[in-house]
Design a protein around this motif. Structure first.
Motif, PDB file in Angstrom:
ATOM      1  N   UNK A   4       0.828  -1.205   0.000  1.00 42.03           N
ATOM      2  CA  UNK A   4       0.000   0.000   0.000  1.00 42.03           C
ATOM      3  C   UNK A   4       0.866   1.260   0.000  1.00 42.03           C
ATOM      4  N   UNK A   5       1.938   1.251   0.790  1.00 42.91           N
ATOM      5  CA  UNK A   5       2.837   2.406   0.833  1.00 42.91           C
ATOM      6  C   UNK A   5       3.512   2.607  -0.512  1.00 42.91           C
ATOM      7  N   UNK A   6       3.905   1.499  -1.161  1.00 45.79           N
ATOM      8  CA  UNK A   6       4.494   1.608  -2.494  1.00 45.79           C
ATOM      9  C   UNK A   6       3.503   2.208  -3.478  1.00 45.79           C
ATOM     10  N   UNK A   7       2.234   1.810  -3.370  1.00 44.56           N
ATOM     11  CA  UNK A   7       1.212   2.375  -4.242  1.00 44.56           C
ATOM     12  C   UNK A   7       1.098   3.880  -4.034  1.00 44.56           C
ATOM     13  N   UNK A   8       1.106   4.321  -2.790  1.00 36.73           N
ATOM     14  CA  UNK A   8       1.047   5.748  -2.490  1.00 36.73           C
ATOM     15  C   UNK A   8       2.282   6.460  -3.044  1.00 36.73           C
ATOM     16  N   UNK A  72       3.126  17.896  -2.895  1.00 35.96           N
ATOM     17  CA  UNK A  72       3.653  16.628  -3.406  1.00 35.96           C
ATOM     18  C   UNK A  72       5.127  16.452  -3.054  1.00 35.96           C
ATOM     19  N   UNK A  73       5.894  17.525  -3.156  1.00 41.00           N
ATOM     20  CA  UNK A  73       7.315  17.436  -2.790  1.00 41.00           C
ATOM     21  C   UNK A  73       7.483  17.166  -1.294  1.00 41.00           C
ATOM     22  N   UNK A  74       6.628  17.758  -0.471  1.00 37.86           N
ATOM     23  CA  UNK A  74       6.685  17.498   0.969  1.00 37.86           C
ATOM     24  C   UNK A  74       6.360  16.029   1.250  1.00 37.86           C
ATOM     25  N   UNK A  75       5.399  15.507   0.530  1.00 39.22           N
ATOM     26  CA  UNK A  75       5.034  14.091   0.697  1.00 39.22           C
ATOM     27  C   UNK A  75       6.182  13.191   0.253  1.00 39.22           C
ATOM     28  N   UNK A  76       6.833  13.557  -0.837  1.00 33.32           N
ATOM     29  CA  UNK A  76       7.988  12.782  -1.305  1.00 33.32           C
ATOM     30  C   UNK A  76       9.092  12.771  -0.249  1.00 33.32           C
ATOM     31  N   UNK A  77       9.310  13.902   0.388  1.00 34.31           N
ATOM     32  CA  UNK A  77      10.304  13.972   1.468  1.00 34.31           C
ATOM     33  C   UNK A  77       9.924  13.059   2.625  1.00 34.31           C
ATOM     34  N   UNK A  78       8.627  12.987   2.921  1.00 37.67           N
ATOM     35  CA  UNK A  78       8.185  12.094   3.993  1.00 37.67           C
ATOM     36  C   UNK A  78       8.499  10.643   3.656  1.00 37.67           C
ATOM     37  N   UNK A  79       8.325  10.265   2.399  1.00 37.47           N
ATOM     38  CA  UNK A  79       8.714   8.912   1.985  1.00 37.47           C
ATOM     39  C   UNK A  79      10.201   8.705   2.211  1.00 37.47           C
ATOM     40  N   UNK A  80      10.993   9.670   1.780  1.00 35.37           N
ATOM     41  CA  UNK A  80      12.447   9.558   1.903  1.00 35.37           C
ATOM     42  C   UNK A  80      12.891   9.425   3.353  1.00 35.37           C
ATOM     43  N   UNK A  81      12.167  10.078   4.262  1.00 34.90           N
ATOM     44  CA  UNK A  81      12.516  10.056   5.687  1.00 34.90           C
ATOM     45  C   UNK A  81      11.841   8.924   6.454  1.00 34.90           C
ATOM     46  N   UNK A  82      10.971   8.187   5.773  1.00 31.97           N
ATOM     47  CA  UNK A  82      10.243   7.105   6.442  1.00 31.97           C
ATOM     48  C   UNK A  82       9.115   7.604   7.329  1.00 31.97           C
ATOM     49  N   UNK A  83       8.622   8.802   7.063  1.00 29.28           N
ATOM     50  CA  UNK A  83       7.580   9.399   7.893  1.00 29.28           C
ATOM     51  C   UNK A  83       6.222   9.457   7.201  1.00 29.28           C
ATOM     52  N   UNK A  84       6.135   8.927   6.003  1.00 32.65           N
ATOM     53  CA  UNK A  84       4.866   8.995   5.289  1.00 32.65           C
ATOM     54  C   UNK A  84       3.782   8.257   6.061  1.00 32.65           C
TER      55      UNK A  84
END
Length: 120
Positions: A4-8, A72-84
């Motif tokens: 699910x996280x990969x889909x997001x 969207x960029x903020x969300x991408x950063x959350x993925x990168x930091x493991x905080x999504x």
């Protein structure tokens, strides 16, 4: 990382590409000289710098797209930091239904309600 996280994450990457392409196309084909200059400026800089340039140089016609790009960029950063998927206020998981509705949401329902009630 869950499926699910990969889909997001894929959804965010796709939306980022679409918003960037739409911005470039609108600037490129605009009849406004300033927009054409901004198009050239963006092409000279990495995508990670675009929001700053767009905030400084684009007009109100681009506000909605620039806001979306920033979220969207903020969300991408959350993925990168493991905080999504975690609320930016209480750090609890954000409800799946909220993320499914808007992958860029930053707060759980409770914290969003609290924020809105304080703003009134």
């Amino acid at each position: 990382m869950s499926t699910e996280t990969l889909d997001f994450e894929e959804q965010v990457a796709l939306q980022l590409a679409q918003v960037r392409e739409e911005l470039l196309n609108r600037l490129r084909y605009s009849n406004v000289v300033h927009d054409n200059k901004l198009f050239a400026l963006l092409n000279e800089h990495p995508e990670s710098d675009w929001v700053a340039h767009l905030r400084d140089y684009s007009g109100p016609n681009y506000k909605e797209l620039v806001d979306k790009l920033e979220r969207l960029e903020a969300t991408q950063c959350q993925f990168d930091l493991g905080l999504f998927g975690f609320c930016s206020d209480c750090e609890e998981p954000i409800e799946d239904t909220r993320l499914e509705h808007d992958v860029t949401v930053q707060r759980c329902q409770h914290c969003e309600s609290q924020l809105k009630s304080r703003a009134q």
